[in-house]
Each structure stands twice: as structure tokens, then as C-alpha cells.
Write an enzyme that holds these catalytic residues in place. Structure first.
Site, PDB file in Angstrom:
ATOM      1  N   ASP A 271       0.866  -1.173   0.000  1.00  0.00           N
ATOM      2  CA  ASP A 271       0.000   0.000   0.000  1.00  0.00           C
ATOM      3  C   ASP A 271       0.912   1.235   0.000  1.00  0.00           C
ATOM      4  OD1 ASP A 271      -1.501   2.198   0.697  1.00  0.00           O
ATOM      5  OD2 ASP A 271      -2.639   1.193   2.273  1.00  0.00           O
ATOM      6  N   LYS A 300      -3.492   9.398  -3.172  1.00  0.00           N
ATOM      7  CA  LYS A 300      -3.109  10.672  -2.562  1.00  0.00           C
ATOM      8  C   LYS A 300      -2.412  11.633  -3.531  1.00  0.00           C
ATOM      9  CE  LYS A 300      -2.941   9.299   2.314  1.00  0.00           C
ATOM     10  NZ  LYS A 300      -3.856  10.218   2.967  1.00  0.00           N
TER      11      LYS A 300
HETATM   12  N1  PMP Z   1      -3.722   3.564   2.796  1.00  0.00           N
HETATM   13  C1  PMP Z   1      -2.883   4.436   3.399  1.00  0.00           C
HETATM   14  C2  PMP Z   1      -1.484   3.996   3.698  1.00  0.00           C
HETATM   15  C3  PMP Z   1      -3.317   5.714   3.728  1.00  0.00           C
HETATM   16  O1  PMP Z   1      -2.483   6.562   4.352  1.00  0.00           O
HETATM   17  C4  PMP Z   1      -4.637   6.093   3.388  1.00  0.00           C
HETATM   18  C5  PMP Z   1      -5.186   7.482   3.699  1.00  0.00           C
HETATM   19  N2  PMP Z   1      -4.712   8.099   4.802  1.00  0.00           N
HETATM   20  C6  PMP Z   1      -5.474   5.165   2.765  1.00  0.00           C
HETATM   21  C7  PMP Z   1      -4.983   3.909   2.479  1.00  0.00           C
HETATM   22  C8  PMP Z   1      -6.899   5.495   2.415  1.00  0.00           C
HETATM   23  O2  PMP Z   1      -6.947   6.426   1.396  1.00  0.00           O
HETATM   24  P1  PMP Z   1      -8.254   7.363   1.209  1.00  0.00           P
HETATM   25  O3  PMP Z   1      -8.291   8.248   2.399  1.00  0.00           O
HETATM   26  O4  PMP Z   1      -8.009   8.069  -0.086  1.00  0.00           O
HETATM   27  O5  PMP Z   1      -9.429   6.440   1.144  1.00  0.00           O
END
Ligand code: PMP
Length: 452
Positions: A271, A300
Site C-alpha cells: 500500500d 493521494k
Molecule cells: N492507505 C494508506 C497507507 C493511507 O495513508 C490512506 C489514507 N490516509 C489510505 C490507504 C486510504 O486512502 P483514502 O483516504 O483516499 O481512502
């Protein structure tokens, strides 16, 4: 409202005050009660600066220390990204992706395949990071099914991990921090490994205690050996855990997860939603360990923080297992899949990243943060200061008084959003040395004023 805030903007106090009053009790904010602390109103944003208004005062400018949660890497109102958005809006803003395709989606997928490690050849365009994680988990389960292992439906994740707020993503977040107890019947029980040993940047390398690492790898091997037949994949934030504590762990642990996953027929999901696209000093954090996952999520910063978009990439092997199975299709397809505006901005953002000399910029920000945050290390309330790439973290010994530190930092012209015991920054890559110095000084002063 913050007394010493940088440039004060006259004349716009009333709109800020009115907005905040209308917002309160009407809109939910992230992880906050409806009657929680009043937000600040954003009246404008340009470059590395936000123009903010508080409920009771004159608007002021603040340097952005957060990149809007890792996303606005090129700063606000970037002319190249503005142009890409407007140009695409002049063609078409959205079309369904079922039965249709379009230039921005194809071009983005081609760029992503070219820039990610060799072996990631197929792309699913999701509408948020959490959804891209859901898709990654589905890919893994469908892949195992296609390989004739229908019982492999569980996941191995890390304590301290964070992967999003939808239910399957929550299921692989840290069970305590991820608030599993609030939704007991809705969250599938997954398996967790302890956090890998912490790593610290020494002379450009991420080093960890070798003995602790060997012990941790032993636990990994034992756990996988015991649960192999039920596990579809290991899912991790590579090398830097974000919401779980902004802490780096041994790249050797990631390499071990790659090896153990391959040896046992599990997939490795990285991720990279927070860590990808240069933030840790490597283009992808997996590069710290030279690891290529079977499935990777990016999000992001993908659109430079303009629009919500994420992507899940997978290997040809994963795709083959799915297309060769009776289901054939990947079972996901949101309405805004491959949104053309988001894809067009993402293409422009990736081109900008490639042309911007991001590596030098991130290195410069790292050095700037190391210098500027050094004085924080000697504050009584501070346990540790650490920097990795363009991420600077001041860890306190106890919980941060979030409203007070936020307000104090704004008093020094810095927008920062602490959580738990952490005051941290990941500034836009376009931040100047002066911006970075201001951020470091503002964070240090705010902690000193509030916590001593
Ligand atoms: N995975 C990680 C490592 C994240 O930091 C985040 C968001 N903070 C997400 C998934 C989820 O992404 P989103 O907020 O765009 O749904």
C-alpha cells in the site's frame, strides 16, 4: 485569530466567520464529533500557502506543512495542473468506464506501468485510496481462487498498519487503532504480525537492530507456516507506517515478507498510497528494500491533491489467474472509475513530478527538516525527532493538545494537524528552504509554548 500570524488579510473576516458558523453541527469532519473543535475556513490556497480564517478574527496566510494529507505535492493552484483540469473539462468531465474508454485513463495507466517496478503490468483505476485497497484485497482472493485455492481468503497485516476506512480496509488496519471494536460483526478477523523493528536513517540508509529483525522474521515465518492454507496475501505499508505512528521499519522486514510470501504461495500487497511518488526519498517506499509486490496501491499524491483518484496495479501472474478462472472479471466497477478529469490531472502531475527533479527536492526538504526540527529534540515534552525523505516527525512523550498546538503553530504562520502524540509535517515538494525552515521553527515553538 493567532496573534502573530504571518500576513494578515483584511476584509475577509466575515466570510470565514459565517462559514464556520454554518459548518458547525451540519458537516462531519474526519474522526470528529459534530460539535467538535471549530475548523478554520480556507479562503484561498496558492503555492505553499493557505489563506485561512478563524471564527473570531482576521484572515491570515500560513505555510502548508501537511500537503493536504500527503497529496498536494506540487502546491496549490499549480498552473500546469490547473491547465490540465480546464483542458479536460473543455473536452468531457466524466463518462462511464463500462464499455467505454478514453485518452486520460489509457495514458495514466501507461505512465503508471512504466514508472512502477517492472512486473506490475495491469491497472485498476479506483476513486479513493480505501477503494483501491478493497480492490487489492479482491484481486488477491480472486487470484487464489483462480489458482485453485478457494480457502485462501484471509490476510496477514502489521500491527500499527493503516489502509483506509472502508470495512475490508479497516479489517487489515491495526485492530486497536483501527477501532475494530466499534464494528464487531462487520469486520472480518485477520491475522497480525507485531510491528517490525524500527529503522532510522543513518548516512542515507535505513538501519535497524539486526537481532530484533532476525527475531521478527522468525515470527513471520512461524505465523505463515501455521496459517498458509487460509492466507491469500500479506498487506503492508512498505517501510513507513503512516497513521499508525509515522514510523519507519527495517527494509529487511519487507524483503523477508516478499520472500516468505513467494515461498508460501501468498501475494504481497504494498500500500503505497501515502509513501509512493517520492515522499520517503525513493520513488516508491518498496524501493528501500528492492522489493516488487504482486499488487500495489497508489493514491493521494497521484493527482497532486486535485481530485480523488487511486490506482491498484497487479502483476501479469495475478491477472492471468483471474482471467483464467470461471469468473474471468475482477468484481469491482464504481461509477466514477477512471474519471477523466482526475486521470488528466494525474497525467500532468506525474509528468510534473518526473520533470521537477523530485529526488533533489525531497533530499533538500529532508536536510531542511533535519536542521529545522533539531531544536525540538531538546524540549522536555519531546521523546524523539525523526526525518525520512520529506516527512518530519516530532514524537511527544504524551498526547498532543491538538487544538492548542494547531493554534500556536498558526500563531507562527504554520498549518499543521497533529494527532495522538505526534506533530508531523510532509510539506509540498515545491516548498522552498525558507518554507521548510518556517515549518520547523513554527512546530518547535508551538510545542514549546503548549507542552514545554
Ligand atoms: N492507505 C494508506 C497507507 C493511507 O495513508 C490512506 C489514507 N490516509 C489510505 C490507504 C486510504 O486512502 P483514502 O483516504 O483516499 O481512502
Amino acid at each position: 485569530m493567532p496573534e502573530a500570524a504571518g500576513a494578515v488579510r483584511a476584509g475577509a473576516a466575515a466570510p470565514a466567520c459565517g462559514l464556520i458558523a454554518r459548518d458547525r453541527g451540519l458537516l462531519w469532519h474526519p474522526y470528529a464529533p459534530l460539535d467538535g473543535d471549530a475548523p478554520y475556513a480556507v479562503l484561498g490556497a496558492s503555492g505553499t500557502r493557505l489563506t485561512l480564517g478563524a471564527a473570531d478574527g482576521t484572515p491570515f496566510d500560513a505555510v502548508d506543512a501537511m500537503s493536504s494529507w500527503w497529496s498536494a505535492i506540487h502546491g496549490y493552484r499549480n498552473p500546469v495542473l490547473d491547465r490540465a483540469l480546464l483542458d479536460q473539462a473543455g473536452r468531457f468531465s466524466h463518462v462511464m468506464f463500462g464499455g467505454l474508454t478514453h485518452g486520460p485513463a489509457v495514458e495514466l495507466a501507461e505512465r503508471l506501468v512504466a514508472m512502477t517496478p517492472d512486473g506490475l503490468d495491469h491497472v485498476f483505476l479506483a476513486d479513493s485510496g480505501s477503494v483501491s485497497v478493497e480492490v487489492a484485497l479482491k484481486l488477491a482472493v480472486q487470484c487464489q481462487l483462480g489458482r485453485g485455492r478457494p480457502r485462501r481468503t484471509r490476510f496477514l497485516a502489521l500491527r500499527g498498519g493503516y489502509h483506509g476506512d472502508t470495512f475490508a480496509a479497516m479489517g487489515v488496519c491495526d485492530p486497536v487503532d483501527g477501532m475494530h471494536a466499534a464494528f464487531p460483526s462487520l469486520i472480518a478477523e485477520q491475522l497480525f504480525l507485531p510491528r517490525p523493528p524500527a529503522a532510522r536513517l543513518v548516512g542515507g540508509e535505513l538501519l535497524a537492530d539486526a537481532e530484533a529483525l532476525a527475531k521478527w522474521v522468525g515470527t513471520l515465518e512461524d505465523t505463515v507456516a501455521r496459517h498458509r492454507d487460509e492466507l491469500a496475501a500479506i498487506i503492508v505499508e512498505p517501510v513507513l507506517q503512516g497513521a499508525g505512528g509515522m514510523d519507519a521499519y527495517a527494509p529487511g522486514a519487507l524483503a523477508a515478507m516478499r520472500r516468505v510470501a513467494s515461498d508460501n504461495g501468498l501475494l504481497l500487497i504494498c500500500d503505497e498510497i501515502a509513501t509512493g511518488l517520492g515522499r520517503t526519498g525513493k520513488l516508491f517506499a518498496s524501493d528501500w528494500a528492492g522489493v516488487v509486490p504482486d499488487i500495489m496501491c497508489v493514491g493521494k499524491a497521484l493527482t497532486g491533491g486535485y481530485l480523488t483518484l487511486a490506482a491498484t496495479l497487479c502483476s501479469a501472474g495475478v491477472a492471468r489467474a483471474i482471467t483464467g478462472s470461471p469468473l474471468r472479471a475482477l468484481l469491482h466497477g464504481p461509477t466514477f472509475m477512471g474519471n477523466p478529469l482526475a486521470c488528466a490531472v494525474a497525467c500532468a502531475s506525474l509528468d510534473l513530478l518526473a520533470a521537477s527533479g523530485w529526488e533533489d527536492r525531497v533530499r533538500g526538504i529532508r536536510r531542511g527538516l533535519q536542521d529545522a526540527l533539531k531544536p525540538a529534540a531538546s524540549l522536555g515534552a519531546v521523546r524523539e525527532v525523526r526525518v525520512l525523505g520529506a516527512v518530519g516527525v516530532v514524537e511527544l512523550s504524551g498526547p498532543v493538545n491538538v487544538p492548542a498546538v494547531t493554534r500556536a503553530a498558526l500563531g507562527h504562520g504554520v498549518w499543521v494537524r497533529p494527532f495522538r502524540n505526534l506533530v508531523y509535517t510532509m510539506p509540498p515538494y515545491t516548498s522552498t528552504p525558507a518554507d521548510v525552515a518556517e515549518i520547523g521553527a513554527g512546530i518547535t515553538a508551538a510545542i514549546r509554548e503548549v507542552h514545554g
